[in-house]
Design a protein around this motif. Structure first.
Motif, short mmCIF file in Angstrom:
data_model
loop_
_atom_site.label_atom_id
_atom_site.label_comp_id
_atom_site.label_asym_id
_atom_site.label_seq_id
_atom_site.Cartn_x
_atom_site.Cartn_y
_atom_site.Cartn_z
N LYS A 109 0.82 -1.21 0.00
CA LYS A 109 0.00 0.00 0.00
C LYS A 109 0.85 1.25 0.00
N GLU A 110 1.93 1.21 0.77
CA GLU A 110 2.81 2.37 0.86
C GLU A 110 3.49 2.66 -0.47
N ALA A 111 3.89 1.60 -1.17
CA ALA A 111 4.56 1.78 -2.46
C ALA A 111 3.61 2.41 -3.48
N LEU A 112 2.35 2.02 -3.42
CA LEU A 112 1.37 2.60 -4.33
C LEU A 112 1.25 4.10 -4.09
N LEU A 113 1.15 4.50 -2.84
CA LEU A 113 1.01 5.93 -2.54
C LEU A 113 2.30 6.69 -2.81
N ASP A 114 3.45 6.05 -2.55
CA ASP A 114 4.73 6.71 -2.78
C ASP A 114 4.94 7.06 -4.26
N ALA A 115 4.28 6.34 -5.14
CA ALA A 115 4.40 6.63 -6.57
C ALA A 115 3.65 7.91 -6.95
N ARG A 116 2.81 8.42 -6.05
CA ARG A 116 2.05 9.65 -6.24
C ARG A 116 1.25 9.64 -7.54
N PRO A 117 0.43 8.60 -7.76
CA PRO A 117 -0.33 8.54 -9.01
C PRO A 117 -1.46 9.56 -9.03
N GLY A 130 -9.06 -3.49 0.54
CA GLY A 130 -8.67 -2.96 1.84
C GLY A 130 -7.59 -3.77 2.51
N ASP A 131 -7.28 -4.93 1.96
CA ASP A 131 -6.24 -5.80 2.51
C ASP A 131 -5.01 -5.76 1.61
N ARG A 132 -5.16 -6.24 0.38
CA ARG A 132 -4.03 -6.18 -0.54
C ARG A 132 -3.68 -4.73 -0.89
N LEU A 133 -4.70 -3.98 -1.24
CA LEU A 133 -4.53 -2.55 -1.49
C LEU A 133 -5.64 -1.78 -0.79
N GLN A 134 -5.50 -0.48 -0.74
CA GLN A 134 -6.55 0.34 -0.16
C GLN A 134 -7.87 0.09 -0.90
N SER A 135 -8.96 0.33 -0.21
CA SER A 135 -10.26 0.21 -0.88
C SER A 135 -10.42 1.34 -1.89
N MET A 136 -11.34 1.16 -2.81
CA MET A 136 -11.58 2.20 -3.80
C MET A 136 -12.07 3.48 -3.13
N ASP A 137 -12.86 3.35 -2.07
CA ASP A 137 -13.33 4.53 -1.35
C ASP A 137 -12.17 5.26 -0.68
N GLU A 138 -11.24 4.50 -0.10
CA GLU A 138 -10.07 5.12 0.54
C GLU A 138 -9.24 5.90 -0.47
N LEU A 139 -9.02 5.31 -1.63
CA LEU A 139 -8.22 5.99 -2.66
C LEU A 139 -8.97 7.19 -3.21
N ARG A 140 -10.27 7.06 -3.35
CA ARG A 140 -11.07 8.21 -3.80
C ARG A 140 -10.93 9.37 -2.82
N ASP A 141 -10.99 9.06 -1.52
CA ASP A 141 -10.87 10.11 -0.51
C ASP A 141 -9.48 10.76 -0.55
N LEU A 142 -8.48 10.03 -1.04
CA LEU A 142 -7.14 10.58 -1.19
C LEU A 142 -6.97 11.33 -2.51
N GLY A 143 -8.04 11.37 -3.29
CA GLY A 143 -7.98 12.08 -4.56
C GLY A 143 -7.32 11.30 -5.67
N ILE A 144 -7.31 9.97 -5.57
CA ILE A 144 -6.68 9.14 -6.59
C ILE A 144 -7.76 8.36 -7.33
N PRO A 145 -8.11 8.74 -8.54
CA PRO A 145 -9.14 8.01 -9.29
C PRO A 145 -8.62 6.69 -9.85
#
Length: 233
Positions: A109-117, A130-145
């Protein structure tokens, strides 16, 4: 599921003659908002909206990486993953190898965010549990479509058709600012499919079953994309 995605990727690539999958389903490009120049497409019953064309893309599956390369967006892919699941097409191997690898499997999960997509392109929704990667809702809240291969939206795997691929190519072309390249891929894919259908017209269908083995389990694949590919060929 991983093998299902890979099978679909290989099959759709053969039919579209692009050697890649965007695969099958309900993505449509909408007009950009004139005041903000936002880009919005409908994908898997969700609006995927960017303030401008994607500049930092993470691809979660090799076939999606290949599609982005074909669209001319290779220099904007800042990370790819699951590279052990499918080798690249030979004609794209050099460009594929130049794309940074976040993980040969599922990225942390950290590597995905570190890439700043500013856009994640995925072969399916199943990574975002939510286990392997963040949930779609979590990523949406972070502004990552997230743009998903719509053959694997929800339960669309039983409903996808080969020609649903066109809307996905169109949608990704809009998000990456490569609509001209997308139009070329669409034309080539439609021509290839028409030629395939013409070559088998009037011939007796061959009784066929499509099977896969994943993690020690055997599966027979039916309905949706799999049946559509077999019917066309």
């Amino acid at each position: 599921m991983k093998s299902s995605i890979r099978t679909a990727a290989l099959l759709c690539s053969a039919v579209t003659a692009t050697a890649v999958l965007t695969a099958c389903g309900n993505s449509t490009a909408d007009s950009a908002t004139s005041s903000s120049e936002k880009i919005s497409v409908t994908n898997c019953d969700r609006e995927v909206t960017l303030p401008k064309t994607a500049e930092r893309i993470v691809s979660l599956y090799p076939s999606m990486t290949e599609l982005l390369i074909q669209l001319g967006a290779a220099d904007r892919i800042v990370g790819q993953s699951n590279t052990d699941l499918s080798p690249p097409s030979p004609e794209l191997a050099d460009q594929f190898a130049a794309v940074p690898v976040l993980s040969t499997g599922v990225p942390a999960k950290e590597a995905l965010l570190d890439a700043r997509p500013d856009l994640i392109v995925s072969d399916g929704e199943y990574w975002f549990d939510g286990d392997r990667l963040q949930s779609m809702d979590e990523l949406r809240d972070l502004g990552i479509p997230i743009f998903v291969n719509s053959g694997y939206c929800h339960k669309a795997v039983t409903e996808g058709r080969i020609d649903d691929v066109w809307s996905d190519i169109d949608g990704l072309g809009a998000l990456t600012g490569t609509s001209d390249e997308a139009a070329t891929l669409l034309a080539d894919g439609k021509k290839s499919l028409a030629e395939t259908e013409a070559s088998v017209a009037g011939k007796e269908p061959v009784p066929t079953v499509m099977v896969q083995v994943s993690e020690g389990q055997s599966y027979a694949l039916a309905r949706g994309l799999y049946s559509s590919v077999l019917e066309a060929a």
